[in-house]
Design a protein around this motif. Structure first.
Motif, PDB file in Angstrom:
ATOM      1  N   THR A  80       0.856  -1.233  -0.084  1.00 56.89           N
ATOM      2  CA  THR A  80       0.077   0.194   0.170  1.00 56.89           C
ATOM      3  C   THR A  80       0.938   1.400   0.064  1.00 56.89           C
ATOM      4  O   THR A  80       1.920   1.261   0.820  1.00 56.89           O
ATOM      5  N   THR A  81       0.536   2.369  -0.762  1.00 58.93           N
ATOM      6  CA  THR A  81       1.170   3.423  -0.859  1.00 58.93           C
ATOM      7  C   THR A  81       0.440   4.669  -0.583  1.00 58.93           C
ATOM      8  O   THR A  81      -0.847   4.485  -1.045  1.00 58.93           O
ATOM      9  N   CYS A  82       0.709   5.846  -0.398  1.00 52.68           N
ATOM     10  CA  CYS A  82       0.005   6.854  -0.057  1.00 52.68           C
ATOM     11  C   CYS A  82       0.813   8.081   0.081  1.00 52.68           C
ATOM     12  O   CYS A  82       2.034   8.080   0.619  1.00 52.68           O
ATOM     13  N   PRO A  83       0.478   9.210  -0.696  1.00 52.07           N
ATOM     14  CA  PRO A  83      -0.849   9.269  -1.247  1.00 52.07           C
ATOM     15  C   PRO A  83      -0.982   8.604  -2.568  1.00 52.07           C
ATOM     16  O   PRO A  83       0.140   8.262  -3.205  1.00 52.07           O
ATOM     17  N   ALA A  84      -2.224   8.198  -2.824  1.00 55.33           N
ATOM     18  CA  ALA A  84      -2.434   7.489  -4.133  1.00 55.33           C
ATOM     19  C   ALA A  84      -2.328   8.495  -5.321  1.00 55.33           C
ATOM     20  O   ALA A  84      -2.389   9.776  -5.331  1.00 55.33           O
ATOM     21  N   SER A  85      -1.666   7.988  -6.407  1.00 58.11           N
ATOM     22  CA  SER A  85      -1.195   8.958  -7.781  1.00 58.11           C
ATOM     23  C   SER A  85      -2.436   8.798  -8.319  1.00 58.11           C
ATOM     24  O   SER A  85      -2.767   8.319  -9.548  1.00 58.11           O
ATOM     25  N   VAL A  86      -3.500   9.624  -8.003  1.00 53.04           N
ATOM     26  CA  VAL A  86      -4.621  10.088  -8.743  1.00 53.04           C
ATOM     27  C   VAL A  86      -4.962  11.429  -8.685  1.00 53.04           C
ATOM     28  O   VAL A  86      -4.273  12.388  -7.972  1.00 53.04           O
ATOM     29  N   ASP A  87      -5.745  11.843  -9.678  1.00 57.93           N
ATOM     30  CA  ASP A  87      -6.317  13.348  -9.554  1.00 57.93           C
ATOM     31  C   ASP A  87      -6.878  13.667  -8.321  1.00 57.93           C
ATOM     32  O   ASP A  87      -7.683  12.773  -7.865  1.00 57.93           O
ATOM     33  N   PRO A  88      -6.880  14.918  -7.785  1.00 57.07           N
ATOM     34  CA  PRO A  88      -7.470  15.329  -6.584  1.00 57.07           C
ATOM     35  C   PRO A  88      -8.994  15.116  -6.665  1.00 57.07           C
ATOM     36  O   PRO A  88      -9.583  14.678  -5.675  1.00 57.07           O
ATOM     37  N   ALA A  89      -9.560  15.149  -7.925  1.00 56.84           N
ATOM     38  CA  ALA A  89     -11.045  15.032  -8.039  1.00 56.84           C
ATOM     39  C   ALA A  89     -11.321  13.623  -7.592  1.00 56.84           C
ATOM     40  O   ALA A  89     -12.518  13.473  -7.055  1.00 56.84           O
ATOM     41  N   ILE A  90     -10.597  12.705  -7.805  1.00 54.91           N
ATOM     42  CA  ILE A  90     -10.898  11.217  -7.811  1.00 54.91           C
ATOM     43  C   ILE A  90     -11.023  11.118  -6.212  1.00 54.91           C
ATOM     44  O   ILE A  90     -11.700  10.507  -5.732  1.00 54.91           O
ATOM     45  N   GLU A  91      -9.957  11.706  -5.373  1.00 50.19           N
ATOM     46  CA  GLU A  91      -9.765  11.441  -4.070  1.00 50.19           C
ATOM     47  C   GLU A  91     -10.998  12.228  -3.517  1.00 50.19           C
ATOM     48  O   GLU A  91     -11.566  11.424  -2.606  1.00 50.19           O
ATOM     49  N   SER A  92     -11.323  13.267  -3.881  1.00 51.54           N
ATOM     50  CA  SER A  92     -12.412  13.885  -3.305  1.00 51.54           C
ATOM     51  C   SER A  92     -13.808  13.112  -3.543  1.00 51.54           C
ATOM     52  O   SER A  92     -14.666  12.977  -2.585  1.00 51.54           O
ATOM     53  N   SER A  93     -14.053  12.522  -4.765  1.00 56.99           N
ATOM     54  CA  SER A  93     -14.986  11.696  -4.949  1.00 56.99           C
ATOM     55  C   SER A  93     -15.142  10.463  -3.957  1.00 56.99           C
ATOM     56  O   SER A  93     -16.229  10.015  -3.418  1.00 56.99           O
TER      57      SER A  93
END
Length: 384
Positions: free
Chosen positions: A220-233
């Motif tokens: 597991t890694t953090c933060p996930a390598s995703v767009d901030p909008a994905i994390e908000s969703s």
């Protein structure tokens, strides 16, 4: 009005595994007493608890003897009989409730409940034999993931059906109820933890990115390598799950990410393997947050304390050629501890292949550095 339990109160933990162990450690650091209901006096959680009650968790007399000692009760694993949790609730507030547990224990009920809340779930249906899988595949295509409706974790009770012929190979007689799910071609697997306390306050952890090997979480890694909008969703969905189920405690939502779309894979109303790195990586661990939630305390700060963090599991496979090379962890100038690697072992006696025996965590300036550090550290532990 639900009361707040301050340090000095007695918290009950149903289950003696590693999640119960880490909960008990967090609770003790906060000044709470912990009573564990487990099946062995040498279970991982029993080794660190204030007191233990040993017995079958479906024995009403054992449950009563345990629950009478507690001011509040929680759990570490969703496959505990819902009747046990309902029995606990006769003596002390018990979170999550038996109703939440019944939803999490039945994949059909889980998927249906989430769908009814208007949340995105993988396409699914009830199946009972090879012909019903074939009918499902006519609408959703192959491969199909066939799962037992109840029990099963880390890939157990799950079968990948690639063709009409393979539908006959599922051991249909081994379970009473089954569901079929469309096999999702995803880009990433991510998960998020959300806590909800007895007063209705909610708080989410950062989004975690997960890699599995043989259906078992590997890294597991953090933060996930995703767009901030994905994390908000993901945060919005997580809070909707917690509110919709009227959850008190902690719940993990596992997602498939496809492009910019999230789809719920599974939920687990308890601490989660992917959240272990929160012990070092976040302002509060998932286990302290669970304590706060069930005791009615304000929820803690979940923000990352560094640029990146990573965790790798240590499975029993690592022990198959002898004990891991602990001399590379303790007492050397170039030890793992000196390089910022943190070791967590769960106190399990038998190191079976595929069994989770512990984990390593690293925090660093960025995710790549943390991930490289824990993977290298795990390799250094190999006896050879």
């Amino acid at each position: 009005m639900k009361k707040t339990l301050m340090p000095g109160a007695t918290l009950g933990m149903v289950g003696g595994g590693q999640l119960g162990r880490m909960f008990a450690i967090a609770a003790a650091q906060m000044g709470y007493r912990v009573v564990v209901l487990c099946d062995s006096d040498d279970a991982p959680a029993a080794q660190v608890a204030t007191q233990i009650v040993v017995g079958a968790i479906d024995d009403p007399d054992v449950v009563k003897r345990f629950a009478q000692q507690c001011d509040v009760i929680t759990l570490e694993f969703e496959n505990i009989p819902a009747d046990t949790i309902a029995g606990c609730a006769d003596f002390a507030p018990t979170y999550p409730s038996a109703d939440v547990l019944r939803v999490a224990q039945d994949r059909w009920l889980e998927k249906s409940s989430l769908r009814d809340l208007g949340l995105p779930v993988t396409p699914f249906d009830q199946v009972s034999d090879a012909d019903s899988v074939r009918r499902f595949a006519e609408h959703h295509g192959y491969p199909v993931i066939v799962k037992t409706a109840r029990s099963g974790y880390d890939g157990k009770g799950q079968y990948r059906v690639e063709s009409s012929q393979q539908a006959d190979d599922v051991p249909w007689g081994s379970a009473d109820q089954w569901i079929a799910e469309q096999c999702i071609r995803f880009d990433k697997e991510v998960s998020i933890l959300v806590a909800r306390n007895v007063h209705g306050q909610t708080s989410t952890f950062p989004l975690f990115e997960n890699d599995h090997v043989n259906h078992i979480l590997d890294q597991t890694t953090c933060p996930a390598s995703v767009d901030p909008a994905i994390e908000s969703s993901a945060r919005e969905i997580a809070m909707a799950v917690a509110d919709g189920l009227d959850l008190i405690g902690l719940i993990c939502i596992e997602f498939f990410l496809m492009g910019d779309s999230l789809m719920i894979n599974e939920i687990a109303p308890r601490p989660h393997n992917s959240g272990h790195l929160s012990i070092e990586a976040c302002g509060i661990s998932q286990f302290e947050q669970q304590v706060r939630a069930v005791c009615g305390l304000p929820l803690g700060n979940t923000r990352l304390v560094s640029g990146g963090a990573a965790m790798v599991n240590l499975l029993g496979d690592l022990w198959q050629d002898g004990d891991p090379a602990w001399d590379r962890v303790f007492g050397l100038e170039d030890s793992l501890a000196a390089s910022g690697i943190r070791l967590h072992l769960y106190g399990k006696a038998g190191a079976k292949v595929g069994r989770k025996m512990g984990h390593l965590t690293a925090v660093a300036d960025d995710v790549v550095a943390a991930a490289n550090a824990v993977r290298e550290a795990r390799e250094r532990l190999r006896s050879s």
